[in-house]
Design a protein around this motif. Sequence first.
Motif, PDB file in Angstrom:
ATOM      1  N   GLY A   1     -20.984  27.930   2.202  1.00 47.65           N
ATOM      2  CA  GLY A   1     -21.724  28.462   1.063  1.00 47.65           C
ATOM      3  C   GLY A   1     -23.217  28.441   1.201  1.00 47.65           C
ATOM      4  O   GLY A   1     -23.929  28.833   0.288  1.00 47.65           O
ATOM      5  N   SER A   2     -23.759  27.981   2.327  1.00 48.81           N
ATOM      6  CA  SER A   2     -25.204  27.921   2.494  1.00 48.81           C
ATOM      7  C   SER A   2     -25.624  28.786   3.685  1.00 48.81           C
ATOM      8  O   SER A   2     -24.822  29.139   4.546  1.00 48.81           O
ATOM      9  CB  SER A   2     -25.666  26.479   2.720  1.00 48.81           C
ATOM     10  OG  SER A   2     -25.167  25.987   3.942  1.00 48.81           O
ATOM     11  N   THR A   3     -26.914  29.131   3.712  1.00 47.00           N
ATOM     12  CA  THR A   3     -27.467  29.891   4.833  1.00 47.00           C
ATOM     13  C   THR A   3     -28.005  28.914   5.862  1.00 47.00           C
ATOM     14  O   THR A   3     -29.002  28.233   5.622  1.00 47.00           O
ATOM     15  CB  THR A   3     -28.584  30.823   4.353  1.00 47.00           C
ATOM     16  OG1 THR A   3     -28.056  31.735   3.390  1.00 47.00           O
ATOM     17  CG2 THR A   3     -29.164  31.596   5.524  1.00 47.00           C
ATOM     18  N   ALA A   4     -27.348  28.817   6.989  1.00 51.00           N
ATOM     19  CA  ALA A   4     -27.779  27.907   8.044  1.00 51.00           C
ATOM     20  C   ALA A   4     -28.953  28.527   8.797  1.00 51.00           C
ATOM     21  O   ALA A   4     -29.002  29.742   9.034  1.00 51.00           O
ATOM     22  CB  ALA A   4     -26.634  27.622   9.003  1.00 51.00           C
ATOM     23  N   CYS A   5     -29.913  27.680   9.174  1.00 53.23           N
ATOM     24  CA  CYS A   5     -31.051  28.181   9.944  1.00 53.23           C
ATOM     25  C   CYS A   5     -30.594  28.787  11.268  1.00 53.23           C
ATOM     26  O   CYS A   5     -31.168  29.763  11.755  1.00 53.23           O
ATOM     27  CB  CYS A   5     -32.049  27.049  10.179  1.00 53.23           C
ATOM     28  SG  CYS A   5     -32.834  26.443   8.662  1.00 53.23           S
TER      29      CYS A   5
ATOM     30  N   SER B   1     -36.481  17.919  11.837  1.00 54.15           N
ATOM     31  CA  SER B   1     -35.717  16.683  11.972  1.00 54.15           C
ATOM     32  C   SER B   1     -34.234  16.957  11.753  1.00 54.15           C
ATOM     33  O   SER B   1     -33.846  18.022  11.280  1.00 54.15           O
ATOM     34  CB  SER B   1     -36.209  15.636  10.970  1.00 54.15           C
ATOM     35  OG  SER B   1     -35.997  16.087   9.649  1.00 54.15           O
ATOM     36  N   SER B   2     -33.399  15.989  12.063  1.00 54.91           N
ATOM     37  CA  SER B   2     -31.952  16.198  12.047  1.00 54.91           C
ATOM     38  C   SER B   2     -31.441  16.647  10.694  1.00 54.91           C
ATOM     39  O   SER B   2     -30.486  17.412  10.602  1.00 54.91           O
ATOM     40  CB  SER B   2     -31.233  14.921  12.474  1.00 54.91           C
ATOM     41  OG  SER B   2     -31.546  13.850  11.600  1.00 54.91           O
ATOM     42  N   GLY B   3     -32.068  16.188   9.601  1.00 55.66           N
ATOM     43  CA  GLY B   3     -31.642  16.603   8.268  1.00 55.66           C
ATOM     44  C   GLY B   3     -32.718  17.335   7.502  1.00 55.66           C
ATOM     45  O   GLY B   3     -32.599  17.537   6.299  1.00 55.66           O
ATOM     46  N   GLY B   4     -33.796  17.752   8.204  1.00 58.55           N
ATOM     47  CA  GLY B   4     -34.952  18.334   7.533  1.00 58.55           C
ATOM     48  C   GLY B   4     -34.794  19.803   7.198  1.00 58.55           C
ATOM     49  O   GLY B   4     -33.881  20.498   7.667  1.00 58.55           O
ATOM     50  N   THR B   5     -35.739  20.278   6.375  1.00 64.61           N
ATOM     51  CA  THR B   5     -35.754  21.687   5.984  1.00 64.61           C
ATOM     52  C   THR B   5     -37.075  22.371   6.323  1.00 64.61           C
ATOM     53  O   THR B   5     -37.191  23.584   6.155  1.00 64.61           O
ATOM     54  CB  THR B   5     -35.498  21.828   4.481  1.00 64.61           C
ATOM     55  OG1 THR B   5     -36.482  21.073   3.757  1.00 64.61           O
ATOM     56  CG2 THR B   5     -34.112  21.332   4.108  1.00 64.61           C
TER      57      THR B   5
ATOM     58  N   CYS C   1     -33.505  28.242   4.488  1.00 69.25           N
ATOM     59  CA  CYS C   1     -32.237  27.964   5.149  1.00 69.25           C
ATOM     60  C   CYS C   1     -32.031  26.466   5.186  1.00 69.25           C
ATOM     61  O   CYS C   1     -32.934  25.684   4.913  1.00 69.25           O
ATOM     62  CB  CYS C   1     -32.214  28.546   6.554  1.00 69.25           C
ATOM     63  SG  CYS C   1     -33.554  27.928   7.618  1.00 69.25           S
ATOM     64  N   GLY C   2     -30.815  26.050   5.544  1.00 66.48           N
ATOM     65  CA  GLY C   2     -30.527  24.631   5.553  1.00 66.48           C
ATOM     66  C   GLY C   2     -29.464  24.266   6.551  1.00 66.48           C
ATOM     67  O   GLY C   2     -29.415  24.802   7.657  1.00 66.48           O
ATOM     68  N   ALA C   3     -28.564  23.377   6.133  1.00 65.71           N
ATOM     69  CA  ALA C   3     -27.551  22.843   7.020  1.00 65.71           C
ATOM     70  C   ALA C   3     -26.432  23.845   7.244  1.00 65.71           C
ATOM     71  O   ALA C   3     -26.263  24.803   6.485  1.00 65.71           O
ATOM     72  CB  ALA C   3     -26.983  21.556   6.426  1.00 65.71           C
ATOM     73  N   LYS C   4     -25.659  23.607   8.298  1.00 63.92           N
ATOM     74  CA  LYS C   4     -24.472  24.431   8.538  1.00 63.92           C
ATOM     75  C   LYS C   4     -23.377  23.892   7.635  1.00 63.92           C
ATOM     76  O   LYS C   4     -22.686  22.923   7.956  1.00 63.92           O
ATOM     77  CB  LYS C   4     -24.065  24.354  10.006  1.00 63.92           C
ATOM     78  CG  LYS C   4     -22.903  25.295  10.371  1.00 63.92           C
ATOM     79  CD  LYS C   4     -22.536  25.169  11.837  1.00 63.92           C
ATOM     80  CE  LYS C   4     -23.536  25.848  12.764  1.00 63.92           C
ATOM     81  NZ  LYS C   4     -23.547  27.311  12.645  1.00 63.92           N
ATOM     82  N   ALA C   5     -23.247  24.484   6.470  1.00 62.12           N
ATOM     83  CA  ALA C   5     -22.265  24.036   5.481  1.00 62.12           C
ATOM     84  C   ALA C   5     -21.742  25.243   4.734  1.00 62.12           C
ATOM     85  O   ALA C   5     -22.419  26.281   4.631  1.00 62.12           O
ATOM     86  CB  ALA C   5     -22.884  23.036   4.501  1.00 62.12           C
TER      87      ALA C   5
ATOM     88  N   ASN D   1     -27.824  18.334  11.299  1.00 64.59           N
ATOM     89  CA  ASN D   1     -26.949  18.976  10.305  1.00 64.59           C
ATOM     90  C   ASN D   1     -26.822  20.479  10.507  1.00 64.59           C
ATOM     91  O   ASN D   1     -26.209  21.168   9.708  1.00 64.59           O
ATOM     92  CB  ASN D   1     -27.430  18.669   8.886  1.00 64.59           C
ATOM     93  CG  ASN D   1     -28.786  19.275   8.569  1.00 64.59           C
ATOM     94  OD1 ASN D   1     -29.387  19.958   9.405  1.00 64.59           O
ATOM     95  ND2 ASN D   1     -29.283  19.012   7.371  1.00 64.59           N
ATOM     96  N   ASP D   2     -27.399  21.005  11.591  1.00 64.50           N
ATOM     97  CA  ASP D   2     -27.262  22.413  11.923  1.00 64.50           C
ATOM     98  C   ASP D   2     -27.208  22.521  13.449  1.00 64.50           C
ATOM     99  O   ASP D   2     -27.832  21.717  14.170  1.00 64.50           O
ATOM    100  CB  ASP D   2     -28.440  23.213  11.356  1.00 64.50           C
ATOM    101  CG  ASP D   2     -28.186  24.714  11.368  1.00 64.50           C
ATOM    102  OD1 ASP D   2     -27.075  25.134  11.729  1.00 64.50           O
ATOM    103  OD2 ASP D   2     -29.116  25.464  10.999  1.00 64.50           O
TER     104      ASP D   2
END
Length: 832
Positions: free
Chosen positions: A127-131, A57-61, A121-125, A147-148
Amino acid sequence: MATSAQAAPSPTAGVVINEVYGGGGNSGATYKQDFIELVNTGTAPVKLEGWSVQYSSSGGTSWATTGLAGTLPTGASYVVSEASGTGGTTAVTADVVGSIAMAGTAGKVALVNTAAALSGCGAKAAGSTACSDLPQVVDFVGYGSANDFAGSAPAVAPSNTASVSRNAAHANTADNKADFATGAPSPVACGDACTPAPTGPKEATIAEVQGPGATSPLAGETVVVKGVVTAAYPTGGFNGFFLQTQGTGPEPRADGASDGVYVFQPGTLSPEAVVGNFVQVTGKVSEFGGLTEISTTSADVVDAGTAFSPVQPLTGSWPATDAGRESIEGMLFQPTGAYTVTNTFGTNQYGEVGLAVGTTPLLQNTEVAKPGTPEAAAVVADNAKRLVTLDDGSSTNFTASSYSAATCAGRPVPCLLNADKTPAYVSTTKLVRVGAPATFTAPVVVDYRFNLWRFQPTAQVVGPDNATSPVEFTNTRTAAPDEKDLSQRGTPDLKVASFNVLNYFTDLGDADPSCTAYYDRDSSGDTVRDGCDRRGAWDAADLARQTEKEVSAINALDADVVGLMEVENSAQFGHSRDETLSRLVTALNDKAGVGTWAFVPSSTDLPPTAQQDFITTAMIYKPANVMRVDRSRALGDQSGPGQAFVNAREPIAQTFRKKTGKGDKFLFVVNHFKSKGSAGPFPGDKDNGDGQGASVTSRVLQAQALRDWVPGVAAEYGAKAIVMAGDYNSYTMEDPLDVLYRAGYTDVGSTFDPGRYSYSFSGTSGSLDHILVNEAGLKMSTGADHWNINSGESVALEYSRYNYHSTDFHDPGPYRSSDHDPVVLGLKAFVK
């Protein structure tokens, strides 16, 4: 020769995602199914065996997967069809058929060169690892509000009638925003041009399907398995059943591969899918949100005969690790030993109950450990080991609402879509409360969905009778605060209490056209949602329900002085500041007797109304038992820009003494610090992830200002004892309270009533509500009690959820009169 394309979204990728469509089967759609189209823009054929397309989903993990097969020639396209809906007229011609339900306007699609679901992985932000940056990701498309994404921004949002796709030349700059535009869906399958996937299903055991790891080694393959049906869900939205290898249990396999699997069957469940039947299933293996499943049709579930060994439930403890739980995923399990309710908030919405292994609920880590310490991290780790969610065997959202006249189907708009249903495990007679022991009377199936490990009943549990519930819950309600806890140092002469009354407003939402509401099943407002400065009850009927519950709770406290939080500041609405407080006292006296209660009038120390909040702190007392000494006070010079209470309620104070006989004065102070939910204006107010939430600097400054102000007021009136009550929005070991501990104050709740708490949030318990006393106040103290009437109860019982379901859960008693529990302190009349 066929080659492998490079990984990570790149303008030179050999195979790219060419088109994404999530509106299949929706209203207005032509195609019945969602689909993802790939295209080989490279110079050589590409083998797709072992690859997958994945959706979140748009904000899912969590990522659902569909395995790929065959070889994609240069210049050819390849279509993966996904979940179907009731709309549309044309079936998608596909090279691979999956079952992922994709959102029509926003989501994320990844082309991955492995079958394993993306994780970690998570969002494109920053300090984080984007999927989208993972090395196994060949191409990535975020669309709508995702969000990615690849490149600078997501692709434009599609719709029920439009997909997002590259242009006719399949232009690829590795930037979703630049490369994709909306247009009519136009899937083109590879068909015979691709090397076909192996024909015919593969015979396999359930353990071979599950494999020893988190994902199936047979994902994407069609298999034939046999097993015993252990649970079936023909209604409720699960659309499937659990299957377990005959003769297995009560011990798990030694190799770590589970002998149970979920069989997903859209539409009408096969008549053979009856608990206890031995069946053969033919279907495709996939991972859906972390759950291994076999997707099939009713025709592909057949009777496998009567010559089989029955399944026995697993026995033993709930595994403390994900690997241990994976090894029994989908299997019948008989929980034994102690389980305790730790979360009832989701019960009203999804019919689920959070459980903790052991005799205590899960804890907020900063309730029992200093923020950011190894001890706090150990609490988080312990919570993860002990948590499991009891589900109801359905995916029904009992509070889902719609503002569409078509969806509401003749009902007033907005409407609650499932208003004719009642969630499981909600009851006014068979109570489910945080802290209550849970005893399993029947086996469950180990399940994983929506990012949580779950116990599924073997048949859907339907409220309000909950007839098929596999659990019995102990009733832990009490009719009044515990006198034993309050009398640990002798019988108290007086009692004081702290109580957050959850936005008690008499200026109602329906009187302000700018207000919007949360609506009940009759499309009548219950509470103010937003759009205005009013909070709490929507109309007079809602206020009456709220009032009777608050009155029941306050009168049953049997306290002589009560500090209240979240009372309307009526000055903000053009009335006397104490208008709402006065009306609450009138309602209390209507039940308790005229003159039983009085309120402390607002202090003239308060700042101008423009610097005050729309909610306020207040005090009420019983004039027959206590007397006020001199005027009420307030910390009114710290509410301007840059000052401590610019974003919180001003502390108020009043000196009291016992009215009859002799007694020492005590200063009673009521506080309501800044909440954790949003960042204040001070450096350090942003949530830094140490468990204290946002605005910790604001609360520290408020604690320091309180510390510096109170002794002077006490000295002015000759009060040796100081009693400070309130909602500090700080758990017991957090920095704001530490300011006060270091100043010599003691938290009587954790001192006299350890292991009991006033608040429940996200399945963890802790105390935001405290009564703090100085040394003289501690000498007066006889004991304290957290009266757990609110935080552990289902929100379904709150006035704000009145008439949400087909069952009426409203009761005029004190239970779920707020989201905070009151804290009560017993006091002797003298400092000894």
